[in-house]
Design a protein around this motif. Structure first.
Motif, PDB file in Angstrom:
ATOM      1  N   TYR A  97       0.811  -1.214   0.000  1.00 33.71           N
ATOM      2  CA  TYR A  97       0.000   0.000   0.000  1.00 33.71           C
ATOM      3  C   TYR A  97       0.847   1.268   0.000  1.00 33.71           C
ATOM      4  O   TYR A  97       0.317   2.371  -0.018  1.00 33.71           O
ATOM      5  CB  TYR A  97      -0.929  -0.008   1.212  1.00 33.71           C
ATOM      6  N   CYS A 125      -5.007 -10.890  -3.512  1.00 28.68           N
ATOM      7  CA  CYS A 125      -5.193  -9.471  -3.245  1.00 28.68           C
ATOM      8  C   CYS A 125      -4.050  -8.647  -3.857  1.00 28.68           C
ATOM      9  O   CYS A 125      -3.757  -8.761  -5.041  1.00 28.68           O
ATOM     10  CB  CYS A 125      -5.328  -9.237  -1.749  1.00 28.68           C
ATOM     11  N   THR A 126      -3.339  -7.870  -3.040  1.00 34.57           N
ATOM     12  CA  THR A 126      -2.297  -6.983  -3.575  1.00 34.57           C
ATOM     13  C   THR A 126      -1.026  -7.724  -3.956  1.00 34.57           C
ATOM     14  O   THR A 126      -0.080  -7.098  -4.464  1.00 34.57           O
ATOM     15  CB  THR A 126      -1.963  -5.893  -2.558  1.00 34.57           C
ATOM     16  N   HIS A 145      -7.519  -5.868  -5.102  1.00 29.53           N
ATOM     17  CA  HIS A 145      -8.498  -5.170  -4.278  1.00 29.53           C
ATOM     18  C   HIS A 145      -8.949  -3.884  -4.957  1.00 29.53           C
ATOM     19  O   HIS A 145      -8.139  -3.133  -5.492  1.00 29.53           O
ATOM     20  CB  HIS A 145      -7.899  -4.856  -2.903  1.00 29.53           C
ATOM     21  N   TRP A 146     -10.259  -3.635  -4.912  1.00 34.64           N
ATOM     22  CA  TRP A 146     -10.803  -2.488  -5.642  1.00 34.64           C
ATOM     23  C   TRP A 146     -10.234  -1.154  -5.156  1.00 34.64           C
ATOM     24  O   TRP A 146     -10.112  -0.208  -5.932  1.00 34.64           O
ATOM     25  CB  TRP A 146     -12.328  -2.476  -5.528  1.00 34.64           C
ATOM     26  N   ARG A 147      -9.854  -1.070  -3.888  1.00 31.98           N
ATOM     27  CA  ARG A 147      -9.311   0.190  -3.381  1.00 31.98           C
ATOM     28  C   ARG A 147      -7.971   0.530  -4.043  1.00 31.98           C
ATOM     29  O   ARG A 147      -7.579   1.687  -4.115  1.00 31.98           O
ATOM     30  CB  ARG A 147      -9.100   0.106  -1.866  1.00 31.98           C
ATOM     31  N   SER A 148      -7.275  -0.488  -4.499  1.00 36.82           N
ATOM     32  CA  SER A 148      -5.951  -0.274  -5.068  1.00 36.82           C
ATOM     33  C   SER A 148      -5.976  -0.079  -6.576  1.00 36.82           C
ATOM     34  O   SER A 148      -4.960   0.275  -7.177  1.00 36.82           O
ATOM     35  CB  SER A 148      -5.044  -1.466  -4.743  1.00 36.82           C
ATOM     36  N   SER A 149      -7.129  -0.283  -7.184  1.00 35.90           N
ATOM     37  CA  SER A 149      -7.170  -0.320  -8.644  1.00 35.90           C
ATOM     38  C   SER A 149      -6.753   0.981  -9.325  1.00 35.90           C
ATOM     39  O   SER A 149      -6.034   0.930 -10.331  1.00 35.90           O
ATOM     40  CB  SER A 149      -8.557  -0.742  -9.116  1.00 35.90           C
ATOM     41  N   GLY A 178      -9.938  -9.234  -3.199  1.00 39.15           N
ATOM     42  CA  GLY A 178      -9.612  -9.079  -1.785  1.00 39.15           C
ATOM     43  C   GLY A 178      -9.153 -10.372  -1.145  1.00 39.15           C
ATOM     44  O   GLY A 178      -9.146 -11.441  -1.773  1.00 39.15           O
TER      45      GLY A 178
END
Length: 335
Positions: A97, A125-126, A145-149, A178
């Motif tokens: 992250y 995931c990541t 993960h969608w937050r990292s896209s 995820g």
């Protein structure tokens, strides 16, 4: 690492018949993602009860590895384990992250270079960032993960990150969304290696559904959501015993002593779908099991699952999974 981008055989077994899975952990590894690989592959057993997989945890530099929790883990195995693996799984880490240009680093890059051509490689995931940085996802569809896209799309423009799937399977390179989607991915790999019966038993032992909604329709069947109540359970149980024959909405409602309108409303409330749609899903699931586990002709399977004709079975299987009965059998039969 160009040799790592060659097409991969989907299942390569060691000489003793056991599939070797190496889990490559990094600084800040997420313990859940690490443990689910051991838990799921570790539960897979053959008919004789013998474990089907050999799982080892490794790291670029052997020793204590920090997790994102309040403990470290001792990892004595180094990158040599990657050279002996049939499948390599890369879980996520909290360092993913942090925006960095040197995502791989020399030690991780050297470790990945030990992976043999033909080895199946998966990320959770990541962990997909590692595969992308190594060039393994170039020109492929991937999940993370969608937050990292947004960040990874900018960082890796040659990779198509798909937010609408739980996982992807692209020619021996697999990725999951995820952390919990890593469960779906592992069950999928077990299913590809050893068929639905083994995968379903693993899912049952872990108390997770064997199939959930998500990409790769050929391999991931539509889900049957767990009902919140059981006011249609008798009808569903009866229907499953009678999939070989026409089943009407009136018959289902009669099993619960209710009107068709009330039954349909309750069914949709409980399972999130209509009775007719659910019946099609169950018939497709039964047909897939017969295609995998028997040599019955497609015509007979069509009759046994209530589709009536081979043409109807082909139509529904194509709509649900994107393949014909013959293609499905060729993929999953004969393990």
């Amino acid at each position: 690492m160009d040799n790592m981008c060659e097409d991969r055989a989907m299942t390569v077994f060691a000489g003793d018949g056991r599939h070797r899975v190496a889990v490559l952990v990094r600084d800040g590894v997420l313990p859940f993602e690490l443990s689910l690989v051991h838990r799921l592959f570790g539960q897979a057993r053959g008919a004789d009860g013998v474990p089907l997989y050999e799982i080892v945890t490794c790291t670029p530099v052997p020793g204590d590895v920090r997790t994102d929790a309040d403990f470290t883990i001792a990892v004595p195995a180094g990158p040599d384990a990657l050279a002996e693996a049939d499948t390599v799984v890369v879980p996520g880490a909290d360092t993913d992250y942090e925006p960095r240009d040197d995502l791989l680093g020399p030690e991780l890059a050297a470790a990945l270079a030990r992976i043999r051509p033909g080895t199946r490689i998966a990320s959770i995931c990541t962990g997909a960032f590692v595969l992308a940085a190594a060039g393994l996802l170039d020109g492929r569809r991937a999940a993370t993960h969608w937050r990292s896209s947004p960040r990874v799309r900018e960082r890796f423009p040659h990779v198509t990150f798909d937010l609408g799937v739980l996982y992807t399977d692209e020619g021996g390179i697999l990725t999951s969304a995820g952390a919990a989607a890593g469960i779906d991915l592992c069950v999928h790999m077990i299913r590809r290696d050893h068929g639905a019966a083994v995968a379903n038993e693993v899912a049952r032992g872990t108390v997770v559904p064997p199939h959930r909604e998500g990409g790769q329709a050929q391999y991931l069947n539509r889900p049957v959501p767990e009902p919140r109540t059981s006011s249609t359970s008798r009808a569903r149980e009866w229907a499953l015993k009678n999939l070989h024959r026409p089943v009407t909405l009136r018959e289902l409602a009669a099993r619960e002593a209710t009107s068709t309108r009330t039954f349909t409303r309750r069914f949709r409330d409980e399972l999130g779908t209509s009775p007719g749609r659910w019946l099609v899903q169950q018939r497709v699931e039964r047909a897939c099991a017969l295609l995998e586990s028997t040599d019955l002709p497609v015509d007979e399977i069509a009759v046994a699952t209530g589709f009536g004709t081979a043409g109807s079975l082909r139509l529904h299987l194509k709509a649900e999974l994107g393949v014909s009965p013959t293609a499905y059998r060729a993929t999953f039969r004969g393990r």
